[in-house]
Design an enzyme around this catalytic site. Structure first.
Site, PDB file in Angstrom:
ATOM      1  N   LYS A  61       2.777  -4.431  17.155  1.00 44.41           N
ATOM      2  CA  LYS A  61       3.670  -3.350  16.511  1.00 44.41           C
ATOM      3  C   LYS A  61       2.928  -2.170  15.699  1.00 44.41           C
ATOM      4  O   LYS A  61       2.354  -2.602  14.633  1.00 44.41           O
ATOM      5  CB  LYS A  61       4.542  -3.683  15.424  1.00 44.41           C
ATOM      6  N   GLY A  85      -2.366  -3.076   5.854  1.00 47.89           N
ATOM      7  CA  GLY A  85      -1.396  -1.864   5.198  1.00 47.89           C
ATOM      8  C   GLY A  85      -1.549  -2.159   3.762  1.00 47.89           C
ATOM      9  O   GLY A  85      -2.281  -2.820   3.143  1.00 47.89           O
ATOM     10  N   GLY A 131       2.683  -5.839   2.382  1.00 46.10           N
ATOM     11  CA  GLY A 131       2.182  -7.103   2.618  1.00 46.10           C
ATOM     12  C   GLY A 131       2.562  -8.326   1.970  1.00 46.10           C
ATOM     13  O   GLY A 131       2.985  -9.417   2.476  1.00 46.10           O
ATOM     14  N   GLU A 177      -4.832  -8.065   5.427  1.00 53.66           N
ATOM     15  CA  GLU A 177      -5.920  -6.975   4.731  1.00 53.66           C
ATOM     16  C   GLU A 177      -5.233  -5.803   4.110  1.00 53.66           C
ATOM     17  O   GLU A 177      -4.529  -5.076   4.923  1.00 53.66           O
ATOM     18  CB  GLU A 177      -6.751  -6.585   6.111  1.00 53.66           C
ATOM     19  N   CYS A 228      -8.793   1.797   3.393  1.00 57.77           N
ATOM     20  CA  CYS A 228      -8.333   0.816   2.273  1.00 57.77           C
ATOM     21  C   CYS A 228      -9.701   0.408   1.429  1.00 57.77           C
ATOM     22  O   CYS A 228      -9.609   0.074   0.434  1.00 57.77           O
ATOM     23  CB  CYS A 228      -7.932  -0.367   2.901  1.00 57.77           C
ATOM     24  N   GLU A 236      -3.599   2.618  -5.735  1.00 57.59           N
ATOM     25  CA  GLU A 236      -4.371   3.266  -4.698  1.00 57.59           C
ATOM     26  C   GLU A 236      -3.533   4.648  -4.306  1.00 57.59           C
ATOM     27  O   GLU A 236      -2.386   4.512  -3.904  1.00 57.59           O
ATOM     28  CB  GLU A 236      -3.949   2.150  -3.493  1.00 57.59           C
TER      29      GLU A 236
END
Length: 492
Positions: free
Chosen positions: A175, A228, A233, A250, A284, A385
């Site tokens: 996906k 993501g 997550g 991750e 990331c 972030e």
């Protein structure tokens, strides 16, 4: 305008909803492709196709060497179609064509690496502590793998999952992000051309609540691999835990890039610029917290401003461009909001801090390379972030101070250290709570070595031998070699 279709069981099919949505170019804002809006019924078709393929002789009876041969053929096809794949991805997410082309070439290398590793997974004969039995351990595929992948580097980050999962003998349902689905559908065509059996590889496009959540919660899915943000997550991990599904996550980062006063400052400046402004900060592993030893702080910031201020910002389709647009409008606004949060929190903006509009900036979905000084590690700009070209510069006194600041975060994906001291390099790499530590370089990755994070930066590893283990489960087999003279009901 190109219209794509779902890829299920090696066939291109319309979404059951009969609905498509537009994919737009981040630079121009123009719609260029139509992507199918999948739903629960499409997920059912894809998962059952993948589940049936697990036990179908066309896939089940292949040797590991034969699986490797298919991956090798796929790698060659990717190499032959670099231009198409790169152009498709560049139009979808606005990444620099120079960077995307290199990433696609690297995708082929990931497939080659795991093609070679496929038949190197070895079990063991165990010297068991019982007589009259023979025991061996073997590794088997987990089953149906659901891979949910992001918009910033869709081909590369999905290949990190596809290559080890297929090498291990699993089947997959992918996906991709609703913002960047096209390049994965182009890859699906190559998977079919390479000769993978029906149902082994499936791509369902659509939105998270309509495709992603039903996919993660499907009872026939054995493992979820996700890249993501940490909040998404966490939700995926919670849903997967209900059925004890295996996960590889991750997630985000707030990585510290640490410059000591003995560093090669010219080299360190270029590393700091590449660490945060490469990919417009939409990575990331971005070195978004720059820790600079106090004695060189002002000099280093001046060097940094000079280099970053000359960055060529503009059309990502031009090879000379160094900083491209932000991939989505939502992310563009989020970055601008964080810039205002930093200013309100007392940080000093010494470069950028605004959107870029006008000639050469397309629809204006650009954020100028931005540098903040006067940042303390408790500020939101230092802890959350941003995922954009925004750098927070934080001074430190000594190694202990640098470690305290660097490790004082909920994330632990990566860190960088710039020093000419070998002792310091080893000491810092030992003490930094991060899954990857770069010494005198930044953002280097390879299919040969594991990548992943500590703390809220994720679970599991991608890359290297570690990655294929994430897609295998272990079975212990006991064989009686002579009649037992013991009580059959006594164990231990």
């Amino acid at each position: 305008m190109k219209r794509y279709h779902l890829f299920i069981n090696n066939e291109w099919i319309d979404p059951i909803s009969g609905v498509w949505f537009e994919s737009t170019e981040p630079y121009s804002g123009r719609a260029w492709a139509e992507v199918p809006r999948g739903g629960v019924a499409d997920v059912e078709l894809a998962v059952h196709a993948a589940h049936d393929a697990l036990d179908a002789p066309a896939w089940r009876d292949l040797t590991a060497t034969q699986r490797g041969a298919l991956l090798r053929k796929l790698a060659d096809l990717v190499s032959e179609n670099v231009d198409v794949l790169a152009e498709t991805e560049q139009r979808d997410n606005g990444k620099l064509i120079a960077e995307v082309s290199g990433q696609v070439q690297n995708v082929a290398q990931w497939f080659h690496y795991y093609a070679g590793l496929a038949d190197k997974v070895q079990g063991a004969v165990v010297p068991i502590n019982k007589s009259g039995v023979f025991n061996y351990v073997k590794h088997e595929p987990v089953g149906v793998v659901a891979a949910i992948t992001p918009w910033n580097s869709p081909l590369a980050l999905t290949a990190w999952k596809i290559a080890p999962a297929l090498a291990a003998g699993n089947t997959m349902v992918i996906k991709p992000s609703e913002y960047t689905s096209s390049s994965l559908l182009e890859l699906a065509a190559l998977v079919k051309l390479a000769g993978f059996p029906p149902g082994v590889f499936n791509v369902i496009t659509g939105f998270g609540n309509e495709v992603g959540e039903p996919l993660v919660s499907h009872p026939l899915v054995a493992k979820v691999a996700f890249t993501g943000g940490d909040v998404a997550g966490q939700k995926i991990n919670e849903i997967a835990a209900r059925d004890f599904k295996k996960v590889t996550l991750e997630l985000g980062g707030k990585s510290a890039n640490i410059v000591f006063d003995d560093a090669d400052l010219d080299q360190a400046v270029m590393g700091a610029v590449a660490g945060i402004f490469g990919a417009a900060g939409q990575t990331c592993m971005a070195g978004s917290r720059l820790l600079v030893q106090r004695g060189i702080h002002d000099r280093f910031v001046a060097m940094l401003r000079d280099i970053a201020g000359k960055a060529i910002v503009g059309d990502p389709a031009k090879m000379e461009t160094q900083v491209g647009p932000i991939a989505t409008k939502a992310q563009f606004q989020k970055i601008l909001d964080y810039i205002e949060i930093a200013k309100a929190g007392g940080a000093k903006c010494v470069l950028g801090g605004h959107a870029l509009t006008g000639e050469g900036y397309g629809q204006g979905q650009f954020v100028a390379p931005t540098i903040f000084t006067g940042v303390t590690n408790d500020m939101r700009i230092a802890q959350e972030e941003v995922f954009g070209p925004v750098l927070s510069v934080i001074p430190f006194d000594d190694e202990a101070d640098a470690l305290r600041i660097a490790n004082d975060t909920q994330f632990g994906l990566a860190a960088g250290v710039w020093t000419q001291s070998l002792h310091r390099a080893f000491h810092m790499s030992d003490r930094l709570k991060a899954g990857t530590v770069w010494i005198n370089n930044y953002r280097a990755t390879s299919f040969t070595t594991p990548f992943g994070g500590y703390k809220r930066s994720g679970i599991g590893r991608e890359g290297g031998v570690d990655a294929i283990k994430e897609y295998l489960q272990t079975k212990s087999v006991w064989i009686t070699t002579q009649p037992s003279r013991t009580n059959a009901f006594v164990l231990g």
